[in-house]
Scaffold this motif. Sequence first.
Motif, PDB file in Angstrom:
ATOM      1  N   ASN A  68      26.447 -30.544 -32.565  1.00  0.00           N
ATOM      2  CA  ASN A  68      25.431 -29.822 -33.335  1.00  0.00           C
ATOM      3  C   ASN A  68      25.785 -29.697 -34.811  1.00  0.00           C
ATOM      4  N   HIS A  69      26.989 -30.095 -35.191  1.00  0.00           N
ATOM      5  CA  HIS A  69      27.334 -30.077 -36.610  1.00  0.00           C
ATOM      6  C   HIS A  69      26.442 -31.061 -37.360  1.00  0.00           C
ATOM      7  N   GLY A  70      25.911 -30.622 -38.494  1.00  0.00           N
ATOM      8  CA  GLY A  70      25.016 -31.466 -39.265  1.00  0.00           C
ATOM      9  C   GLY A  70      23.603 -31.505 -38.720  1.00  0.00           C
ATOM     10  N   ILE A  80      20.800 -31.884 -41.156  1.00  0.00           N
ATOM     11  CA  ILE A  80      20.517 -33.255 -41.606  1.00  0.00           C
ATOM     12  C   ILE A  80      19.577 -33.938 -40.624  1.00  0.00           C
ATOM     13  N   GLN A  81      19.861 -33.771 -39.347  1.00  0.00           N
ATOM     14  CA  GLN A  81      19.011 -34.384 -38.320  1.00  0.00           C
ATOM     15  C   GLN A  81      17.593 -33.837 -38.378  1.00  0.00           C
ATOM     16  N   LYS A  82      17.445 -32.546 -38.601  1.00  0.00           N
ATOM     17  CA  LYS A  82      16.114 -31.953 -38.607  1.00  0.00           C
ATOM     18  C   LYS A  82      15.287 -32.446 -39.789  1.00  0.00           C
ATOM     19  N   TYR A  83      15.946 -32.675 -40.933  1.00  0.00           N
ATOM     20  CA  TYR A  83      15.198 -33.121 -42.108  1.00  0.00           C
ATOM     21  C   TYR A  83      14.944 -34.631 -42.105  1.00  0.00           C
ATOM     22  N   LEU A  84      15.826 -35.383 -41.481  1.00  0.00           N
ATOM     23  CA  LEU A  84      15.688 -36.835 -41.513  1.00  0.00           C
ATOM     24  C   LEU A  84      15.016 -37.409 -40.274  1.00  0.00           C
ATOM     25  N   ASN A  85      15.248 -36.798 -39.112  1.00  0.00           N
ATOM     26  CA  ASN A  85      14.744 -37.403 -37.872  1.00  0.00           C
ATOM     27  C   ASN A  85      14.258 -36.326 -36.916  1.00  0.00           C
ATOM     28  N   ASN A  86      13.283 -35.566 -37.368  1.00  0.00           N
ATOM     29  CA  ASN A  86      12.691 -34.542 -36.511  1.00  0.00           C
ATOM     30  C   ASN A  86      11.339 -35.014 -35.980  1.00  0.00           C
ATOM     31  N   ARG A  94       7.088 -24.834 -25.494  1.00  0.00           N
ATOM     32  CA  ARG A  94       7.302 -24.297 -26.834  1.00  0.00           C
ATOM     33  C   ARG A  94       8.442 -23.280 -26.782  1.00  0.00           C
ATOM     34  N   TRP A  95       9.292 -23.344 -27.810  1.00  0.00           N
ATOM     35  CA  TRP A  95      10.345 -22.351 -27.956  1.00  0.00           C
ATOM     36  C   TRP A  95      10.602 -22.165 -29.446  1.00  0.00           C
ATOM     37  N   VAL A  96      11.598 -21.371 -29.786  1.00  0.00           N
ATOM     38  CA  VAL A  96      11.873 -21.025 -31.177  1.00  0.00           C
ATOM     39  C   VAL A  96      13.237 -21.580 -31.565  1.00  0.00           C
ATOM     40  N   SER A  97      13.312 -22.147 -32.763  1.00  0.00           N
ATOM     41  CA  SER A  97      14.579 -22.576 -33.338  1.00  0.00           C
ATOM     42  C   SER A  97      14.509 -22.377 -34.850  1.00  0.00           C
ATOM     43  N   CYS A  98      15.664 -22.426 -35.483  1.00  0.00           N
ATOM     44  CA  CYS A  98      15.708 -22.289 -36.936  1.00  0.00           C
ATOM     45  C   CYS A  98      15.354 -23.623 -37.579  1.00  0.00           C
ATOM     46  N   ALA A  99      14.436 -23.604 -38.522  1.00  0.00           N
ATOM     47  CA  ALA A  99      14.010 -24.841 -39.174  1.00  0.00           C
ATOM     48  C   ALA A  99      15.092 -25.427 -40.060  1.00  0.00           C
ATOM     49  N   ARG A 100      16.104 -24.628 -40.431  1.00  0.00           N
ATOM     50  CA  ARG A 100      17.158 -25.151 -41.297  1.00  0.00           C
ATOM     51  C   ARG A 100      18.345 -25.664 -40.489  1.00  0.00           C
ATOM     52  N   GLY A 103      31.604 -54.679 -37.859  1.00  0.00           N
ATOM     53  CA  GLY A 103      30.361 -53.986 -38.163  1.00  0.00           C
ATOM     54  C   GLY A 103      30.589 -52.546 -38.523  1.00  0.00           C
ATOM     55  N   ILE A 104      29.565 -51.947 -39.095  1.00  0.00           N
ATOM     56  CA  ILE A 104      29.564 -50.535 -39.451  1.00  0.00           C
ATOM     57  C   ILE A 104      28.176 -49.983 -39.164  1.00  0.00           C
ATOM     58  N   GLU A 105      28.127 -48.753 -38.629  1.00  0.00           N
ATOM     59  CA  GLU A 105      26.826 -48.191 -38.248  1.00  0.00           C
ATOM     60  C   GLU A 105      26.855 -46.671 -38.351  1.00  0.00           C
ATOM     61  N   LEU A 106      25.719 -46.113 -38.764  1.00  0.00           N
ATOM     62  CA  LEU A 106      25.520 -44.669 -38.842  1.00  0.00           C
ATOM     63  C   LEU A 106      24.291 -44.311 -38.026  1.00  0.00           C
ATOM     64  N   LYS A 107      24.424 -43.298 -37.167  1.00  0.00           N
ATOM     65  CA  LYS A 107      23.315 -42.865 -36.322  1.00  0.00           C
ATOM     66  C   LYS A 107      22.942 -41.426 -36.622  1.00  0.00           C
ATOM     67  N   VAL A 108      21.643 -41.173 -36.759  1.00  0.00           N
ATOM     68  CA  VAL A 108      21.101 -39.824 -36.854  1.00  0.00           C
ATOM     69  C   VAL A 108      20.336 -39.578 -35.567  1.00  0.00           C
ATOM     70  N   GLY A 109      20.814 -38.654 -34.771  1.00  0.00           N
ATOM     71  CA  GLY A 109      20.250 -38.440 -33.451  1.00  0.00           C
ATOM     72  C   GLY A 109      18.846 -37.863 -33.491  1.00  0.00           C
ATOM     73  N   SER A 110      18.149 -38.009 -32.372  1.00  0.00           N
ATOM     74  CA  SER A 110      16.823 -37.420 -32.218  1.00  0.00           C
ATOM     75  C   SER A 110      16.971 -35.949 -31.829  1.00  0.00           C
ATOM     76  N   PRO A 111      15.884 -35.192 -31.790  1.00  0.00           N
ATOM     77  CA  PRO A 111      15.988 -33.791 -31.358  1.00  0.00           C
ATOM     78  C   PRO A 111      16.547 -33.635 -29.952  1.00  0.00           C
ATOM     79  N   ALA A 112      16.480 -34.688 -29.123  1.00  0.00           N
ATOM     80  CA  ALA A 112      16.994 -34.598 -27.756  1.00  0.00           C
ATOM     81  C   ALA A 112      18.356 -35.243 -27.599  1.00  0.00           C
ATOM     82  N   SER A 113      18.929 -35.773 -28.667  1.00  0.00           N
ATOM     83  CA  SER A 113      20.194 -36.489 -28.568  1.00  0.00           C
ATOM     84  C   SER A 113      21.360 -35.536 -28.377  1.00  0.00           C
TER      85      SER A 113
END
Length: 358
Positions: free
Chosen positions: A187-189, A192-198, A71-77, A155-165
Amino acid sequence: MGSEHSALPAEEITVHGFTVNYRKDHRRGPTPLLDRGYFLSGLPRLIALCQLLGHKPTIDGYDSKYGKSARWVSCARCGIRPNPQGRLDATQWAIGQRYTGPFLTEVPQPPEKARQLEDAKPVPLPPTEPGPWPTNPTSSIGAQLIIGPSFGGAGIELKVGSPASEQCLAAHVRIHPLGALYVHTENHGQFIQKYLNNSTDWESRVIGLSVDQGTLRWKVWARRDSSSIHDPWWMNGSINIDPRHYLLGPNRGHCTPLTEKTPGTVYLPDGTRHDITLTLERWTHGRTRGRKTTRWMADWTSRAGIPVRFDRSVHGASIEIGEEAAKSGQWAQQACAAIAAQCVQDRVRYGYEASAAA
């Protein structure tokens, strides 16, 4: 309102940029006119909401089936972590819970390094409490531009990384043989990752569409590196859009072994010989209705392996031979010569010197 505890002293932001030429790495196949990577590091993070309202300290971490949880601390936003991020008791704090505990007012200094081994002292563990928030957080972005042939299809593709990506967001578009463009952020964006793929499965999610060799493939919020039979059909699927598939039948290959295992010897220019075992195969490719093509392949294996670089040996593969050699009975000799030529080509590619290895 957000947290109001002390922050780290402001640091000067320095942006660095560099490029990498990937064109020289193309060893086989057509070489594109341009294949270069572009990178910028030290770019300031855009966290206007947290700068206005303050960070929202939340418990982050993971649970393990092997009994080791963290467990550690991070900003939820914005996802930024204090420095240090803290080492909290997993039995007392749940992931996603608002952190209401104390913060350190300054970053603890690391212990002085011992000059002699006999003077070494045990290094204390990082403090359990989180430290101050960084005042000028930065991150990096990168891109790769290819002009010319790269991968097949379009092709075209968009990836939203995981918390460990390592890459928080990534995207690409490619049109063969015109070229391709790949972009990513670190770490930019992250908001977005936290709200979509946390999620807790720690897998990146992708949305994409591609066409290659007459097949249309799609991914709709699909896991990037795995799939399940329980996934709905619309999440990760494909459909054949080649009219020939429906008029002439599917395009398939059929292998017919023609010989038993045959011994052979590969002689290399360094004077070494390598014993192998070969099998002659006839491969027929074509659709159910229509013309078919025939190829003759020699499937070979080597128990000891043939070294082609200092940390790797080839233990087997398949190599194409001519129809005349296959029908005249000289296929094994031609296959051994072709294997030797391929091994020499691989040694040149990897800079392997047999004399140095010997």
